[in-house]
Write a protein that holds these residues in place. Sequence first.
Motif, PDB file in Angstrom:
ATOM      1  N   ARG A 411      47.124  19.379  32.625  1.00 47.05           N
ATOM      2  CA  ARG A 411      45.704  19.018  32.557  1.00 47.05           C
ATOM      3  C   ARG A 411      45.346  18.311  31.253  1.00 47.05           C
ATOM      4  O   ARG A 411      44.457  17.447  31.232  1.00 47.05           O
ATOM      5  CB  ARG A 411      44.845  20.271  32.719  1.00 47.05           C
ATOM      6  N   GLY A 412      46.034  18.632  30.169  1.00 47.86           N
ATOM      7  CA  GLY A 412      45.754  17.983  28.893  1.00 47.86           C
ATOM      8  C   GLY A 412      46.048  16.498  28.933  1.00 47.86           C
ATOM      9  O   GLY A 412      45.285  15.683  28.391  1.00 47.86           O
ATOM     10  N   PHE A 413      47.172  16.136  29.571  1.00 44.05           N
ATOM     11  CA  PHE A 413      47.501  14.716  29.684  1.00 44.05           C
ATOM     12  C   PHE A 413      46.478  13.989  30.543  1.00 44.05           C
ATOM     13  O   PHE A 413      46.099  12.848  30.249  1.00 44.05           O
ATOM     14  CB  PHE A 413      48.902  14.544  30.270  1.00 44.05           C
ATOM     15  N   TRP A 414      46.025  14.617  31.603  1.00 42.07           N
ATOM     16  CA  TRP A 414      45.066  13.956  32.479  1.00 42.07           C
ATOM     17  C   TRP A 414      43.706  13.815  31.797  1.00 42.07           C
ATOM     18  O   TRP A 414      42.986  12.844  32.033  1.00 42.07           O
ATOM     19  CB  TRP A 414      44.977  14.693  33.814  1.00 42.07           C
ATOM     20  N   LEU A 415      43.342  14.739  30.955  1.00 41.59           N
ATOM     21  CA  LEU A 415      42.125  14.580  30.174  1.00 41.59           C
ATOM     22  C   LEU A 415      42.241  13.388  29.215  1.00 41.59           C
ATOM     23  O   LEU A 415      41.296  12.613  29.030  1.00 41.59           O
ATOM     24  CB  LEU A 415      41.846  15.859  29.367  1.00 41.59           C
ATOM     25  N   SER A 416      43.420  13.248  28.614  1.00 41.42           N
ATOM     26  CA  SER A 416      43.612  12.127  27.700  1.00 41.42           C
ATOM     27  C   SER A 416      43.594  10.794  28.450  1.00 41.42           C
ATOM     28  O   SER A 416      43.186   9.769  27.895  1.00 41.42           O
ATOM     29  CB  SER A 416      44.930  12.278  26.934  1.00 41.42           C
ATOM     30  N   LEU A 417      44.025  10.802  29.715  1.00 40.75           N
ATOM     31  CA  LEU A 417      43.972   9.580  30.515  1.00 40.75           C
ATOM     32  C   LEU A 417      42.530   9.134  30.736  1.00 40.75           C
ATOM     33  O   LEU A 417      42.236   7.936  30.749  1.00 40.75           O
ATOM     34  CB  LEU A 417      44.661   9.800  31.870  1.00 40.75           C
ATOM     35  N   ILE A 418      41.643  10.099  30.945  1.00 42.68           N
ATOM     36  CA  ILE A 418      40.234   9.752  31.097  1.00 42.68           C
ATOM     37  C   ILE A 418      39.744   9.019  29.841  1.00 42.68           C
ATOM     38  O   ILE A 418      39.065   7.980  29.930  1.00 42.68           O
ATOM     39  CB  ILE A 418      39.388  11.014  31.357  1.00 42.68           C
ATOM     40  N   ALA A 419      40.094   9.545  28.675  1.00 46.90           N
ATOM     41  CA  ALA A 419      39.674   8.920  27.422  1.00 46.90           C
ATOM     42  C   ALA A 419      40.291   7.531  27.263  1.00 46.90           C
ATOM     43  O   ALA A 419      39.596   6.549  26.956  1.00 46.90           O
ATOM     44  CB  ALA A 419      40.069   9.812  26.243  1.00 46.90           C
ATOM     45  N   GLY A 420      41.616   7.429  27.495  1.00 47.30           N
ATOM     46  CA  GLY A 420      42.306   6.159  27.293  1.00 47.30           C
ATOM     47  C   GLY A 420      41.843   5.076  28.243  1.00 47.30           C
ATOM     48  O   GLY A 420      41.618   3.924  27.836  1.00 47.30           O
ATOM     49  N   LEU A 421      41.702   5.412  29.525  1.00 43.77           N
ATOM     50  CA  LEU A 421      41.276   4.412  30.506  1.00 43.77           C
ATOM     51  C   LEU A 421      39.831   3.976  30.265  1.00 43.77           C
ATOM     52  O   LEU A 421      39.484   2.808  30.495  1.00 43.77           O
ATOM     53  CB  LEU A 421      41.440   4.972  31.918  1.00 43.77           C
ATOM     54  N   SER A 422      38.990   4.899  29.835  1.00 41.73           N
ATOM     55  CA  SER A 422      37.594   4.538  29.541  1.00 41.73           C
ATOM     56  C   SER A 422      37.531   3.556  28.369  1.00 41.73           C
ATOM     57  O   SER A 422      36.808   2.544  28.419  1.00 41.73           O
ATOM     58  CB  SER A 422      36.778   5.793  29.226  1.00 41.73           C
ATOM     59  N   ILE A 423      38.300   3.841  27.325  1.00 42.64           N
ATOM     60  CA  ILE A 423      38.318   2.948  26.167  1.00 42.64           C
ATOM     61  C   ILE A 423      38.885   1.587  26.540  1.00 42.64           C
ATOM     62  O   ILE A 423      38.354   0.534  26.152  1.00 42.64           O
ATOM     63  CB  ILE A 423      39.129   3.593  25.029  1.00 42.64           C
ATOM     64  N   SER A 424      39.961   1.590  27.337  1.00 47.50           N
ATOM     65  CA  SER A 424      40.565   0.342  27.778  1.00 47.50           C
ATOM     66  C   SER A 424      39.585  -0.480  28.604  1.00 47.50           C
ATOM     67  O   SER A 424      39.478  -1.702  28.439  1.00 47.50           O
ATOM     68  CB  SER A 424      41.822   0.634  28.598  1.00 47.50           C
ATOM     69  N   GLY A 425      38.845   0.187  29.500  1.00 44.42           N
ATOM     70  CA  GLY A 425      37.867  -0.517  30.320  1.00 44.42           C
ATOM     71  C   GLY A 425      36.793  -1.182  29.480  1.00 44.42           C
ATOM     72  O   GLY A 425      36.400  -2.327  29.729  1.00 44.42           O
ATOM     73  N   VAL A 426      36.293  -0.473  28.473  1.00 45.96           N
ATOM     74  CA  VAL A 426      35.261  -1.024  27.590  1.00 45.96           C
ATOM     75  C   VAL A 426      35.820  -2.216  26.811  1.00 45.96           C
ATOM     76  O   VAL A 426      35.191  -3.291  26.731  1.00 45.96           O
ATOM     77  CB  VAL A 426      34.734   0.055  26.625  1.00 45.96           C
ATOM     78  N   PHE A 427      37.019  -2.058  26.233  1.00 41.65           N
ATOM     79  CA  PHE A 427      37.637  -3.133  25.459  1.00 41.65           C
ATOM     80  C   PHE A 427      37.784  -4.409  26.304  1.00 41.65           C
ATOM     81  O   PHE A 427      37.413  -5.510  25.886  1.00 41.65           O
ATOM     82  CB  PHE A 427      39.022  -2.702  24.966  1.00 41.65           C
ATOM     83  N   LEU A 428      38.369  -4.256  27.496  1.00 41.44           N
ATOM     84  CA  LEU A 428      38.678  -5.419  28.319  1.00 41.44           C
ATOM     85  C   LEU A 428      37.419  -6.054  28.904  1.00 41.44           C
ATOM     86  O   LEU A 428      37.347  -7.282  29.060  1.00 41.44           O
ATOM     87  CB  LEU A 428      39.642  -5.021  29.441  1.00 41.44           C
ATOM     88  N   GLY A 429      36.418  -5.225  29.232  1.00 40.94           N
ATOM     89  CA  GLY A 429      35.159  -5.785  29.715  1.00 40.94           C
ATOM     90  C   GLY A 429      34.487  -6.642  28.658  1.00 40.94           C
ATOM     91  O   GLY A 429      33.979  -7.739  28.948  1.00 40.94           O
ATOM     92  N   LEU A 430      34.488  -6.182  27.412  1.00 41.19           N
ATOM     93  CA  LEU A 430      33.917  -6.959  26.318  1.00 41.19           C
ATOM     94  C   LEU A 430      34.712  -8.240  26.074  1.00 41.19           C
ATOM     95  O   LEU A 430      34.137  -9.303  25.801  1.00 41.19           O
ATOM     96  CB  LEU A 430      33.885  -6.109  25.035  1.00 41.19           C
ATOM     97  N   ARG A 431      36.042  -8.142  26.199  1.00 41.12           N
ATOM     98  CA  ARG A 431      36.879  -9.330  26.002  1.00 41.12           C
ATOM     99  C   ARG A 431      36.609 -10.374  27.093  1.00 41.12           C
ATOM    100  O   ARG A 431      36.519 -11.568  26.801  1.00 41.12           O
ATOM    101  CB  ARG A 431      38.360  -8.930  26.016  1.00 41.12           C
ATOM    102  N   LEU A 432      36.458  -9.928  28.329  1.00 43.32           N
ATOM    103  CA  LEU A 432      36.165 -10.859  29.414  1.00 43.32           C
ATOM    104  C   LEU A 432      34.824 -11.555  29.178  1.00 43.32           C
ATOM    105  O   LEU A 432      34.700 -12.764  29.386  1.00 43.32           O
ATOM    106  CB  LEU A 432      36.147 -10.114  30.750  1.00 43.32           C
ATOM    107  N   ASN A 433      33.836 -10.805  28.757  1.00 43.44           N
ATOM    108  CA  ASN A 433      32.529 -11.400  28.475  1.00 43.44           C
ATOM    109  C   ASN A 433      32.647 -12.470  27.386  1.00 43.44           C
ATOM    110  O   ASN A 433      32.078 -13.565  27.493  1.00 43.44           O
ATOM    111  CB  ASN A 433      31.546 -10.315  28.048  1.00 43.44           C
ATOM    112  N   GLN A 434      33.421 -12.168  26.350  1.00 41.82           N
ATOM    113  CA  GLN A 434      33.587 -13.112  25.240  1.00 41.82           C
ATOM    114  C   GLN A 434      34.297 -14.382  25.688  1.00 41.82           C
ATOM    115  O   GLN A 434      33.850 -15.502  25.401  1.00 41.82           O
ATOM    116  CB  GLN A 434      34.366 -12.432  24.114  1.00 41.82           C
TER     117      GLN A 434
END
Length: 461
Positions: A411-434
Amino acid sequence: MKAISRLALPIMLSQLSVAAAGFIDTMMAGHFSSNALAGAAVGSSLCFPFIIALSGVMMAVTPITAQFTGAGRVEEAGRVARQALWVALFFAGLLFVGIRYVDPLLVLMNTTEEVVPIVKGYLEGISYGFPAIACYFVLKSYVEGIGRTQPQMVISLATVPFNYVANDILIYGKFGMPALGGAGCGWASGLTFWFFFLMMLLYAAGSSACRDGKIFSEFNLPSVAGIRELLKLGLPIGGTIFMECSIFACITLFLGVLGPVVVGGHQIALNYSGLVFSIPLSIGMALTIRSGHAIGAADLEGARFSCFTGCLMAMAVSLFTLSFTLIFAESIVAIYTKDPEVSAVAVSLLTFGALYQFSDAIMATSQGALRGYKDATVTFILTFTAYWVITLPLGYTLSMTDLLVPAMGARGFWLSLIAGLSISGVFLGLRLNQVSKRGVADVATLVGCDVQGEGPRQKAA
């Protein structure tokens, strides 16, 4: 939305069919024994990150072909595809040799003695299909780039029953064949790779849609310039996909010390998450084609509009899949296994897996759109940061140590996946906009040159 859907639906059905082959492997190995399931899980975790990375390198053919197609220069796309076939065979050869030297890694992972021979048998069987799947990736990417996504759908749908029969014969030992258990999944996958390639080869060689590219009517030796052009885009794409895929593989390998029950439950949750992920992934691949055609035709506003329309579509779908997963988690797991211990682990992990589907949708579609712009290097850096700087250290700390909280196991790894994928989504969405906004601004600047007697096409040249 219609235009994106026409491209995305065949890709989605194709992705679901490929994921269904993984589902068949997991289900049939799970019904054979928990050791067979664990062996197949470890084996796939060791080789599939590299296979998926190879597909990412070859994925560079899609945006290159799409932009050439949009610009009316299809023969140049055929040249790129021929060079890509040489690259594919080279990397497939490296992978074929390298996968045979995993013994030190299995020792380092403390893999149980019962599982080790299953893992090695799995890897040996699947390795014979590496050249086939590598060349398939090239042909598939070329066909996608010219705007034809239906062929891969038909081929993938036909592959599902082929894979099932191969698994049934090799796992359980029918028609005089020995029962290979989990190792049979690897041999069945190797055969399936050859089926993929031969079917796509028949289409590419005989289709009128591929004729203008003259892929097979000419022969080119490897070209330094041609390979450099491909790898300049392909390596960052492949690296990005490897970052994503290998993070899941590493998690599986770390969990190996917790025993086959935990690994089996984790693999079930991971396999189902892969099925769901095929939806935003397909929309993202459609955006690569759609934006690539628009960019090749110098329609930068249309490219930006298509990209953000596709992102919104994927986000809306993810809200449905998230709800479906939370409501029917137990029924979903029951399809995979009847083992109550494995089921309990899988159900708890599916709950966590549902929570990152929204972020996954943003990440997948933004990545696909950025590939259409040939923007890959920054994407690779952002993905590396999200997964390997944040997700893996955090997951290991939560799962395997008592530094922050008592060790949480899987469960600890899956919790970290939520954090990592959320951060990745924000990063890439901002990059696409730019990137997309900059493209529109550049076109506006070029159009402004017309008043001085220099049009945008001449200025770009």
